[in-house]
Write a protein that holds these residues in place. Structure first.
Motif, PDB file in Angstrom:
ATOM      1  N   SER A   1    -106.306  -5.956   8.386  1.00  0.00           N
ATOM      2  CA  SER A   1    -105.833  -4.707   8.970  1.00  0.00           C
ATOM      3  C   SER A   1    -106.987  -3.844   9.445  1.00  0.00           C
ATOM      4  CB  SER A   1    -105.000  -3.922   7.944  1.00  0.00           C
ATOM      5  OG  SER A   1    -105.826  -3.462   6.883  1.00  0.00           O
TER       6      SER A   1
ATOM      7  N   GLN B   1     -96.945   7.024   6.058  1.00  0.00           N
ATOM      8  CA  GLN B   1     -96.815   6.017   5.015  1.00  0.00           C
ATOM      9  C   GLN B   1     -96.314   4.712   5.630  1.00  0.00           C
ATOM     10  OE1 GLN B   1     -97.777   6.909   1.620  1.00  0.00           O
ATOM     11  NE2 GLN B   1     -98.612   8.427   3.032  1.00  0.00           N
TER      12      GLN B   1
ATOM     13  N   LEU C   1    -105.976   1.288   8.107  1.00  0.00           N
ATOM     14  CA  LEU C   1    -105.103   1.547   6.969  1.00  0.00           C
ATOM     15  C   LEU C   1    -105.953   2.009   5.797  1.00  0.00           C
ATOM     16  CD1 LEU C   1    -102.482  -1.357   6.991  1.00  0.00           C
ATOM     17  CD2 LEU C   1    -102.149   1.016   7.710  1.00  0.00           C
ATOM     18  N   LYS C   2    -105.433   2.912   5.003  1.00  0.00           N
ATOM     19  CA  LYS C   2    -106.180   3.484   3.876  1.00  0.00           C
ATOM     20  C   LYS C   2    -106.604   2.410   2.890  1.00  0.00           C
ATOM     21  CE  LYS C   2    -105.861   7.090   0.325  1.00  0.00           C
ATOM     22  NZ  LYS C   2    -105.001   8.191  -0.218  1.00  0.00           N
ATOM     23  N   TYR C   3    -105.733   1.459   2.635  1.00  0.00           N
ATOM     24  CA  TYR C   3    -106.040   0.341   1.739  1.00  0.00           C
ATOM     25  C   TYR C   3    -106.116  -0.915   2.594  1.00  0.00           C
ATOM     26  CZ  TYR C   3    -104.342   3.906  -1.437  1.00  0.00           C
ATOM     27  OH  TYR C   3    -104.142   5.094  -2.105  1.00  0.00           O
TER      28      TYR C   3
ATOM     29  N   SER D   1     -95.573   0.397   4.863  1.00  0.00           N
ATOM     30  CA  SER D   1     -95.432  -0.745   3.967  1.00  0.00           C
ATOM     31  C   SER D   1     -95.299  -2.016   4.792  1.00  0.00           C
ATOM     32  CB  SER D   1     -94.224  -0.591   3.049  1.00  0.00           C
ATOM     33  OG  SER D   1     -94.429   0.425   2.086  1.00  0.00           O
TER      34      SER D   1
ATOM     35  N   GLY E   1     -97.881  -5.230  -0.275  1.00  0.00           N
ATOM     36  CA  GLY E   1     -98.267  -4.529   0.945  1.00  0.00           C
ATOM     37  C   GLY E   1     -97.621  -3.164   1.087  1.00  0.00           C
ATOM     38  N   THR E   2     -97.054  -2.661   0.004  1.00  0.00           N
ATOM     39  CA  THR E   2     -96.335  -1.392   0.091  1.00  0.00           C
ATOM     40  C   THR E   2     -97.250  -0.196  -0.153  1.00  0.00           C
ATOM     41  OG1 THR E   2     -95.720  -1.467  -2.260  1.00  0.00           O
ATOM     42  CG2 THR E   2     -94.198  -2.477  -0.697  1.00  0.00           C
TER      43      THR E   2
ATOM     44  N   ASN F   1     -98.987   1.929   1.706  1.00  0.00           N
ATOM     45  CA  ASN F   1    -100.260   2.111   2.388  1.00  0.00           C
ATOM     46  C   ASN F   1    -100.148   3.355   3.271  1.00  0.00           C
ATOM     47  OD1 ASN F   1    -102.904   1.518   3.352  1.00  0.00           O
ATOM     48  ND2 ASN F   1    -102.465  -0.677   3.154  1.00  0.00           N
ATOM     49  N   GLU F   2    -101.204   3.639   4.031  1.00  0.00           N
ATOM     50  CA  GLU F   2    -101.217   4.874   4.823  1.00  0.00           C
ATOM     51  C   GLU F   2    -102.084   4.686   6.060  1.00  0.00           C
ATOM     52  OE1 GLU F   2    -103.056   9.317   4.206  1.00  0.00           O
ATOM     53  OE2 GLU F   2    -101.870   8.480   2.550  1.00  0.00           O
ATOM     54  N   CYS F   3    -101.583   5.153   7.194  1.00  0.00           N
ATOM     55  CA  CYS F   3    -102.334   5.052   8.441  1.00  0.00           C
ATOM     56  C   CYS F   3    -103.416   6.136   8.489  1.00  0.00           C
ATOM     57  CB  CYS F   3    -101.389   5.214   9.626  1.00  0.00           C
ATOM     58  SG  CYS F   3    -102.202   5.004  11.230  1.00  0.00           S
TER      59      CYS F   3
END
Length: 211
Positions: free
Chosen positions: A167, A153, A170-172, A155, A185-186, A188-190
């Motif tokens: 980016s 996770q 990143l998932k989003y 941010s 920007g919070t 998110n997920e690698c």
């Protein structure tokens, strides 16, 4: 996998929540120099370790610690800055090139926000991260690829001059995105073993959550 971005022999222990996660505890226990911010010295001693120095206005240090460690106290009564900054300035003058900050979060929210935001100022002078019991705060002053792991996770907070961020992994995804508010920007997920952030101007703080 929770690999730190760098290792440092110098740790600053702030008077917030004492480390209880194994990563910050390991950093603390392996540090060669521990600079305590004021009352953090009592917590460290109670844990069974000793401060190298105690920096601050010393208003929240016990009388016993003041007596037992009188030769390690660095009194700084400057009211224009906080104890974390006093400790950082001390280690810079001491010649440190990198420092890991522990215990900067977990009590008053205004203190937490202030301590974390100050990482951007410190990063212009030395290599620095702040580790809480839930993750790592990293100042990012230029485009870079950040080591991570799939599912971590992440941010991203943009402070000061707005940065148009793009980016990768990143998932989003961000595509020349300007983070106008701290929430944007919070959470998110690698997606891989690292992720990249590209921007021309701006200052970011990246939070990577522990497993």
């Amino acid at each position: 996998m929770n690999q730190l971005p760098f290792e440092s022999n110098v740790v600053i222990l702030c008077d917030g929540s004492f480390p209880n996660h194994h990563i910050p505890l390991s950093v603390l226990e392996n540090a060669k120099q521990i600079i305590c911010c004021d009352g953090a010295a009592d917590k460290l001693i109670e844990y069974g370790m000793e401060p190298t120095f105690i920096v601050g206005d010393i208003d929240s240090v016990s009388d016993k610690t003041k007596t037992d460690f009188a030769d390690r106290i660095v009194l700084n009564t400057d009211q224009e800055t906080n104890d974390q900054t006093k400790a950082v300035e001390f280690v810079i003058n001491w010649g440190a090139k990198s420092v890991i900050i522990l215990g900067a979060t977990g009590k008053r929210e205004d203190h937490t926000i202030g301590n974390i935001s100050l990482l951007l100022d410190y990063a212009e002078k030395l290599e620095v991260i702040s580790i809480s019991n839930s993750g790592i705060f990293r100042p990012v002053l230029q485009s870079q690829t950040i080591p991570s792991y799939k599912g971590q996770q992440v941010s991203i907070f943009s402070l000061g001059t707005p940065a148009a961020i793009t980016s990768k992994d990143l998932k989003y995804p961000l595509k020349n995105t300007i983070l106008n508010s701290w929430w944007m920007g919070t959470l998110n997920e690698c997606l891989d073993e690292s992720f990249s952030l590209e921007f021309e101007k701006g200052k970011l703080i990246v939070f990577q959550k522990f497993e």
